[in-house]
Design an enzyme around this catalytic site. Structure first.
Site, short mmCIF file in Angstrom:
data_model
loop_
_atom_site.label_atom_id
_atom_site.label_comp_id
_atom_site.label_asym_id
_atom_site.label_seq_id
_atom_site.Cartn_x
_atom_site.Cartn_y
_atom_site.Cartn_z
CG HIS A 1 0.15 -7.38 9.77
ND1 HIS A 1 0.59 -6.17 10.40
CD2 HIS A 1 0.43 -7.29 8.49
CE1 HIS A 1 1.43 -5.62 9.46
NE2 HIS A 1 1.24 -6.41 8.44
CD GLU A 2 1.00 -10.89 7.13
OE1 GLU A 2 0.81 -10.60 5.96
OE2 GLU A 2 2.04 -10.39 7.76
N GLY B 1 5.14 -12.55 8.47
CA GLY B 1 3.80 -12.97 7.83
C GLY B 1 4.11 -12.24 6.41
CG HIS C 1 -0.89 -7.15 4.04
ND1 HIS C 1 -0.60 -5.84 3.35
CD2 HIS C 1 -0.25 -7.59 4.96
CE1 HIS C 1 0.54 -5.60 4.23
NE2 HIS C 1 0.77 -6.39 5.10
CD GLN D 1 2.85 -8.05 2.75
OE1 GLN D 1 2.69 -9.32 3.38
NE2 GLN D 1 3.97 -7.15 3.44
CB CYS E 1 4.11 -3.73 7.39
SG CYS E 1 3.42 -4.45 5.62
CG LEU E 2 8.17 -8.19 5.44
CD1 LEU E 2 8.24 -9.61 4.68
CD2 LEU E 2 9.58 -7.92 6.01
ZN ZN Z 1 2.43 -6.32 6.36
#
Ligand code: ZN
Length: 160
Positions: free
Chosen positions: A132-133, A48, A136, A53, A90-91
């Site tokens: 999660h997204e 995701g 963000h 991000q 997480c990226l």
């Molecule tokens: Zn993330």
């Protein structure tokens, strides 16, 4: 299409902590962003990605848990039920994994790229990815919610 640079907490924690704005018009810029986010997600082997991000403070996410990409604009969790603990990464927080408690079942409502309202029922990993997204978009990172960090070396050993 183009790859976008994914912000990390080390490089730019400030942007990742900001609240993203609603998207009021789905124009070419938004469609290009959606394509770029998808490409970037696959390049990074993530499940995701949220627009903040890649440094764009707009409410758009793309999620793919291996069942094809889902892009949502202005997504909200309309309903949630139950709870489960799952390992997340997480990226934007590379090299770290931890256990987070999330709803087991969610209904997410948002706009598709065609501007139509859509509702998606999700369970398990897909529900985790949506939560999660969407976090963000509100400047919340999963590390805020971690119950316990997990050592990836131990995970590899367990797999053997
Ligand atoms: Zn993330």
């Amino acid at each position: 299409m183009a790859l976008r640079n994914v912000l990390t907490v080390e490089a730019d924690d400030e942007s990742l902590r900001k609240k993203s704005r609603e998207i009021t018009e789905i124009n070419q810029k938004i469609l290009t962003l959606a394509e770029d986010m998808k490409e970037t997600l696959y390049e990074k082997n993530g499940v995701g990605l949220a627009a903040p991000q890649v440094g764009v403070l707009k409410r758009m996410i793309v999620v793919d848990i291996g069942e094809g990409p889902i892009t949502l604009i202005n997504p909200v969790i309309a309903h949630q039920k139950g709870s489960r603990k799952e390992m997340e990464g997480c990226l934007s927080v590379p090299g770290v994994w931890g256990i987070v408690e999330r709803p087991e079942h969610v209904i997410v409502r948002g706009l598709g790229l065609d501007g139509k309202t859509t509702e998606i029922e999700a369970e398990g990993l897909l529900a985790v990815a949506f939560c999660h997204e969407i976090d963000h978009l509100n400047g919340i990172l999963y590390t805020d919610k971690v119950i316990e960090y997990v050592d990836p070396n131990e995970i590899n050993q367990e797999a053997k």
